[in-house]
Each structure stands twice: as structure tokens, then as C-alpha cells.
Design an enzyme around this catalytic site. Structure first.
Site, mmCIF file in Angstrom:
data_model
loop_
_atom_site.group_PDB
_atom_site.id
_atom_site.type_symbol
_atom_site.label_atom_id
_atom_site.label_comp_id
_atom_site.label_asym_id
_atom_site.label_seq_id
_atom_site.Cartn_x
_atom_site.Cartn_y
_atom_site.Cartn_z
ATOM 1 N N ARG A 1 3.559 136.386 11.412
ATOM 2 C CA ARG A 1 3.079 135.937 10.102
ATOM 3 C C ARG A 1 3.647 136.762 8.969
ATOM 4 O O ARG A 1 3.808 136.272 7.859
ATOM 5 C CB ARG A 1 1.547 135.902 10.081
ATOM 6 C CG ARG A 1 0.979 134.834 11.020
ATOM 7 C CD ARG A 1 -0.526 134.987 11.216
ATOM 8 N NE ARG A 1 -0.921 136.334 11.563
ATOM 9 C CZ ARG A 1 -0.894 136.854 12.789
ATOM 10 N NH1 ARG A 1 -0.522 136.115 13.803
ATOM 11 N NH2 ARG A 1 -1.261 138.094 13.014
ATOM 12 N N GLU B 1 -5.615 147.483 17.331
ATOM 13 C CA GLU B 1 -7.061 147.646 17.430
ATOM 14 C C GLU B 1 -7.591 147.097 18.755
ATOM 15 O O GLU B 1 -8.711 147.393 19.143
ATOM 16 C CB GLU B 1 -7.788 146.987 16.244
ATOM 17 C CG GLU B 1 -7.562 145.513 16.087
ATOM 18 C CD GLU B 1 -6.344 145.154 15.254
ATOM 19 O OE1 GLU B 1 -6.310 144.020 14.760
ATOM 20 O OE2 GLU B 1 -5.414 145.952 15.125
#
Length: 177
Positions: free
Chosen positions: A62, A99
Site C-alpha cells: 500500500r 507488531e
């Protein structure tokens, strides 16, 4: 309406993606709104004014979207940073923590020249792992890291502080959650 509010109204939350417990901020609905895209690029150009960039290094996938558009709008080089094994020529690589796991990104070894002023762009700033790895690739190539740019900052995660402490550069972003 303020640009950040327009963006927030357009972004879609996808729960439990890419794994349970994660709320993914999906920017793809923005892509179907040309007026909003134009406003976002105009704001990013304003935010980055004065950096005297030679290139924008953007992270797959993206990050490529806005990174390429922004590079074109600023008339600078676009440098793709991709997942391991996706680039056809000789690469340099950097492993990093996400994460929710680990990953490796690569850049062509000849993509940047020493001394070039480079901005790292991605769509979302979470822990700063991906952007930090991209910045390390930029520095490894001998280029100068002059900024970070994002669409979204997830301020409840330590990405902004991690990048500031590690690289001494304040990240720019359009929206904060």
C-alpha cells in the site's frame, strides 16, 4: 470538513486481519475517491516542502500507491522496497519485527546513490518496524534519510517515538488514531 476527518470517514476497519485481535486500517476505499486523493497528495506535498528530495522509497504494497503518486507529483525518483524475493535484480535486505511477527524487505542494491536525500513512505505507522527497516536500507546504500511520511499514525503504538529515537526524524502523517 477537515482533511483528517474526511480520511477517517473513508478508511475501513477490518477486524481480526491479518490475525485475531488486529484491527486493520484499510486505505483502499480512499482510492475510489479522486478528489480525496488529490487533497491528500496536495497536503503531503505541503508537509514535505523544503526537504529537497532526490527520491521517495516506498514500502510494498500500500505504500507504493501514495509513494509513487507523491514521487511523480514532486518530480523525484520512486524507489520500491519489496518483500524478500520479489525484486528481479541484486538486492540488499533487512529483517525487522512487526507488531504481529517478523518479515524481511529488500531494495535493489543500485536503487540509491550516496548522498541522495530520501523520504521513506508507507501507509500506516504502527511500531515503526517496517519504516525503520526501510530507513536502514536507505542508510546502508549511503543515502541520507531526511523524512518519514505516512497516511495513518496509530498513536497507541510506539512507532512515532521509535522512529524519532532511532533516526532523529519526526514522522509526518495525515491521520492519527
Amino acid at each position: 470538513m477537515q482533511l483528517s476527518n474526511k480520511i477517517k470517514q473513508t478508511i475501513r476497519d477490518v477486524r481480526d486481519y491479518p490475525q485475531p485481535g488486529i484491527v486493520f486500517k484499510d486505505i483502499t476505499p480512499i482510492l475510489s475517491d479522486p478528489q480525496l486523493m488529490n487533497e491528500m497528495i496536495a497536503q503531503l506535498k505541503t508537509d514535505l516542502k523544503g526537504l529537497q528530495l532526490d527520491a521517495i522509497a516506498a514500502v510494498e504494497a500500500r505504500g507504493f500507491i501514495f509513494g509513487a503518486i507523491l514521487a511523480h507529483a514532486l518530480n523525484v525518483r520512486f524507489i520500491p522496497i519489496r518483500k524478500a524475493g520479489k525484486l528481479p535484480y541484486k538486492t540488499i535486505r533487512q529483517e525487522y519485527s512487526l507488531e504481529y511477527g517478523t518479515a524481511t524487505i529488500e531494495m535493489h542494491e543500485d536503487a540509491l546513490q550516496p548522498g541522495w536525500r530520501v523520504l521513506v513512505h508507507d501507509d500506516v505507522l504502527a511500531t515503526g518496524g517496517t519504516a525503520g527497516a526501510a530507513a536502514n536500507l536507505v542508510r546502508h546504500a549511503g543515502a541520507e534519510l531526511v523524512g518519514f511520511s505516512f497516511i495513518i499514525n496509530l498513536s497507541f503504538l510506539p512507532g512515532e517515538l521509535n522512529l524519532l529515537h532511532q533516526f532523529g526524524v519526526n514522522p509526518q502523517y495525515l491521520v492519527t488514531y
